[in-house]
Design a protein around this motif. Structure first.
Motif, PDB file in Angstrom:
ATOM      1  N   UNK A 124       0.832  -1.204   0.000  1.00  0.00           N
ATOM      2  CA  UNK A 124       0.000   0.000   0.000  1.00  0.00           C
ATOM      3  C   UNK A 124       0.866   1.254   0.000  1.00  0.00           C
ATOM      4  N   UNK A 125       1.993   1.197   0.694  1.00  0.00           N
ATOM      5  CA  UNK A 125       2.894   2.358   0.736  1.00  0.00           C
ATOM      6  C   UNK A 125       3.451   2.714  -0.632  1.00  0.00           C
ATOM      7  N   UNK A 126       3.468   1.745  -1.562  1.00  0.00           N
ATOM      8  CA  UNK A 126       3.946   2.046  -2.906  1.00  0.00           C
ATOM      9  C   UNK A 126       3.134   3.169  -3.553  1.00  0.00           C
ATOM     10  N   UNK A 127       1.846   3.191  -3.285  1.00  0.00           N
ATOM     11  CA  UNK A 127       0.989   4.206  -3.889  1.00  0.00           C
ATOM     12  C   UNK A 127       1.238   5.579  -3.286  1.00  0.00           C
ATOM     13  N   UNK A 128       1.907   5.618  -2.124  1.00  0.00           N
ATOM     14  CA  UNK A 128       2.213   6.901  -1.485  1.00  0.00           C
ATOM     15  C   UNK A 128       3.651   7.336  -1.786  1.00  0.00           C
ATOM     16  N   UNK A 129       4.349   6.507  -2.533  1.00  0.00           N
ATOM     17  CA  UNK A 129       5.737   6.797  -2.856  1.00  0.00           C
ATOM     18  C   UNK A 129       5.796   7.684  -4.092  1.00  0.00           C
ATOM     19  N   UNK A 130       6.727   8.586  -4.112  1.00  0.00           N
ATOM     20  CA  UNK A 130       6.869   9.507  -5.238  1.00  0.00           C
ATOM     21  C   UNK A 130       7.207   8.740  -6.511  1.00  0.00           C
ATOM     22  N   UNK A 131       6.491   9.047  -7.599  1.00  0.00           N
ATOM     23  CA  UNK A 131       6.846   8.488  -8.890  1.00  0.00           C
ATOM     24  C   UNK A 131       8.015   9.289  -9.444  1.00  0.00           C
ATOM     25  N   UNK A 132       9.055   8.598  -9.879  1.00  0.00           N
ATOM     26  CA  UNK A 132      10.225   9.269 -10.447  1.00  0.00           C
ATOM     27  C   UNK A 132       9.836   9.807 -11.832  1.00  0.00           C
ATOM     28  N   UNK A 133       9.601  11.105 -11.932  1.00  0.00           N
ATOM     29  CA  UNK A 133       9.061  11.706 -13.161  1.00  0.00           C
ATOM     30  C   UNK A 133      10.041  12.640 -13.858  1.00  0.00           C
ATOM     31  N   UNK A 134      11.293  12.692 -13.393  1.00  0.00           N
ATOM     32  CA  UNK A 134      12.231  13.655 -13.975  1.00  0.00           C
ATOM     33  C   UNK A 134      12.476  13.382 -15.455  1.00  0.00           C
ATOM     34  N   UNK A 135      12.514  12.104 -15.860  1.00  0.00           N
ATOM     35  CA  UNK A 135      12.755  11.786 -17.262  1.00  0.00           C
ATOM     36  C   UNK A 135      11.567  12.199 -18.128  1.00  0.00           C
ATOM     37  N   UNK A 136      10.358  12.042 -17.601  1.00  0.00           N
ATOM     38  CA  UNK A 136       9.158  12.490 -18.303  1.00  0.00           C
ATOM     39  C   UNK A 136       9.232  14.006 -18.496  1.00  0.00           C
ATOM     40  N   UNK A 137       9.573  14.716 -17.446  1.00  0.00           N
ATOM     41  CA  UNK A 137       9.668  16.183 -17.516  1.00  0.00           C
ATOM     42  C   UNK A 137      10.751  16.609 -18.522  1.00  0.00           C
ATOM     43  N   UNK A 138      11.896  15.925 -18.487  1.00  0.00           N
ATOM     44  CA  UNK A 138      12.971  16.258 -19.417  1.00  0.00           C
ATOM     45  C   UNK A 138      12.551  16.007 -20.862  1.00  0.00           C
ATOM     46  N   UNK A 139      11.753  14.949 -21.087  1.00  0.00           N
ATOM     47  CA  UNK A 139      11.274  14.666 -22.442  1.00  0.00           C
ATOM     48  C   UNK A 139      10.335  15.766 -22.925  1.00  0.00           C
ATOM     49  N   UNK A 140       9.479  16.254 -22.034  1.00  0.00           N
ATOM     50  CA  UNK A 140       8.590  17.365 -22.392  1.00  0.00           C
ATOM     51  C   UNK A 140       9.415  18.591 -22.777  1.00  0.00           C
ATOM     52  N   UNK A 141      10.404  18.909 -21.968  1.00  0.00           N
ATOM     53  CA  UNK A 141      11.245  20.071 -22.251  1.00  0.00           C
ATOM     54  C   UNK A 141      11.972  19.917 -23.588  1.00  0.00           C
ATOM     55  N   UNK A 142      12.429  18.692 -23.878  1.00  0.00           N
ATOM     56  CA  UNK A 142      13.105  18.462 -25.160  1.00  0.00           C
ATOM     57  C   UNK A 142      12.146  18.680 -26.317  1.00  0.00           C
ATOM     58  N   UNK A 143      10.904  18.217 -26.161  1.00  0.00           N
ATOM     59  CA  UNK A 143       9.913  18.411 -27.206  1.00  0.00           C
ATOM     60  C   UNK A 143       9.577  19.882 -27.411  1.00  0.00           C
ATOM     61  N   UNK A 144       9.433  20.603 -26.305  1.00  0.00           N
ATOM     62  CA  UNK A 144       9.122  22.039 -26.384  1.00  0.00           C
ATOM     63  C   UNK A 144      10.256  22.791 -27.074  1.00  0.00           C
ATOM     64  N   UNK A 145      11.497  22.470 -26.713  1.00  0.00           N
ATOM     65  CA  UNK A 145      12.635  23.148 -27.351  1.00  0.00           C
ATOM     66  C   UNK A 145      12.660  22.881 -28.850  1.00  0.00           C
ATOM     67  N   UNK A 146      12.351  21.630 -29.221  1.00  0.00           N
ATOM     68  CA  UNK A 146      12.376  21.280 -30.643  1.00  0.00           C
ATOM     69  C   UNK A 146      11.353  22.086 -31.424  1.00  0.00           C
TER      70      UNK A 146
END
Length: 372
Positions: A124-146
């Motif tokens: 149950x604690x897994x659902x309260x654990x932070x999802x590692x989203x830095x790579x998702x965010x970096x991909x968005x930034x790469x797309x925006x820059x492009x």
């Protein structure tokens, strides 16, 4: 006792459940990146895209919570199956001394319930654990820059970001900063629960029959640090000294050994000296493959690494499919094919079992490696 194969079958449903959520995460991320590529620079707003990312992640967290709660409700049944197997082992191991032991005895049931509560709580604690989203965010930034810099080939510009974010997969981040793939985290959680139960359960049975020592199980592909001790019988004090001397104690960190209670001087060893010598030779035999020499056990660790690499490549393929990047899918398929050839070569040359089930990823579909 449950075999490793039986344990794998028990945890497969939990693992599959989380892999399906990971597939949804990778697909949502890929579709998001694809949609960014269809926007003009004037229509593109980073905060809006990050808000969409947060909404996607919130949905994924809700799915993890739902799956974790379902999994938590099933944990006790898995542990009861392991406990019943332990009782059957004890009755065969101790004979008449254990004839009256029952898995439904209050003391043993309490051990199952206590371990079930711990294991379910960690799920149950897994659902309260932070999802590692830095790579998702970096991909968005790469797309925006492009888009904002006017690059004409958006697919090529975003490919590196998709590859990195896909390889990262859906990971959870613990308060310590450690990250782990969601499916791996759930698998390890269940296996750790079963192994903790085994130790506590067998300890209690040992007390009931008057055990004053332990025997460590033995297997053919054993790590170097445990190899000198497996298959041996020790007093409880001797075993504790061994545990304290080891950097990786028995029963910890994915150790597959089981510690059986015994009555010193009465319990016959489960393994002959000849069997233990065969295990030692099998584990420590040096084998040359592709110009590299390792022990047979060390080659199993290479197998595990290749299995992980293949799962990561399959995650990239899922994200690439959602983005619509067929060249990347074919490139990834070529990498998967090369890894599989390497895996098969090592398995044959070292005489190891090829565990293809460890490479499965829900939602992955192979494609032809060459165009057309």
């Amino acid at each position: 006792m449950l075999t490793e194969r039986q344990l794998d079958q028990l945890v497969r449903a939990f693992e599959q459940r989380m892999q399906e959520i990971a597939e949804e995460y990778l697909t949502k991320m890929g579709e998001h990146l694809k949609s960014i590529g269809s926007l003009t620079a004037s229509d593109l707003h980073r905060l809006r895209e990050l808000a969409r990312m947060d909404a996607n992640l919130a949905g994924i967290r809700a799915k993890i919570a739902e799956a974790a709660n379902i999994s938590a409700s099933e944990v006790e049944a898995v542990l009861l199956a392991a406990a019943q197997s332990d009782v059957e082992f004890a009755q065969a191991w101790f004979g008449e001394a254990a004839a009256g032991i029952s898995a439904s005895s209050p003391a043993l049931l309490e051990i199952v319930r206590a371990q079930a509560a711990v294991t379910a709580g960690e799920l149950v604690n897994l659902s309260r654990t932070t999802i590692e989203s830095s790579l998702y965010r970096e991909a968005i930034d790469a797309g925006i820059r492009a888009v904002q810099t006017g690059m004409t080939d958006y697919t090529s510009a975003i490919r590196k970001a998709v590859r990195e974010a896909g390889a990262g997969g859906l990971r959870v981040q613990y308060p310590s900063g450690l990250t782990r793939r969601l499916d791996t985290a759930v698998r390890q959680n269940i296996l750790d629960g079963v192994r903790s139960l085994n130790r506590a359960y067998l300890d209690e049975i040992g007390r009931e029959v008057g055990a004053d020592g332990v025997e460590i199980s033995a297997h053919g592909l054993c790590a170097e640090d445990h190899l000198p001790y497996q298959g041996g019988q020790y007093s409880n004090a001797q075993f504790e000294r061994i545990q304290q001397s080891l950097r990786r104690p028995f029963g910890k960190w994915n150790c597959k050994h089981t510690i059986y209670p015994i009555i010193l001087g009465v319990s016959e060893p489960a393994y002959t000296a000849e069997q233990l010598e065969r295990y030692r030779l099998s584990s420590s035999e040096e084998i040359e493959i592709g110009g590299k020499t390792r022990t047979r056990y060390q080659w199993t660790q290479v197998q595990r690494r290749i299995e992980t690499e293949i799962r990561e490549q399959k995650d990239i393929a899922i994200a690439a499919k959602a983005v619509g990047d067929d060249p990347l899918r074919r490139e990834v398929q070529r990498t998967i094919n090369a890894y599989q050839l390497q895996y098969d070569k090592i398995s044959r040359a070292a005489g190891l079992e090829a565990q293809k089930n460890r490479m499965r990823v829900a939602g992955f579909h192979a494609v032809k490696a060459s165009k057309g």
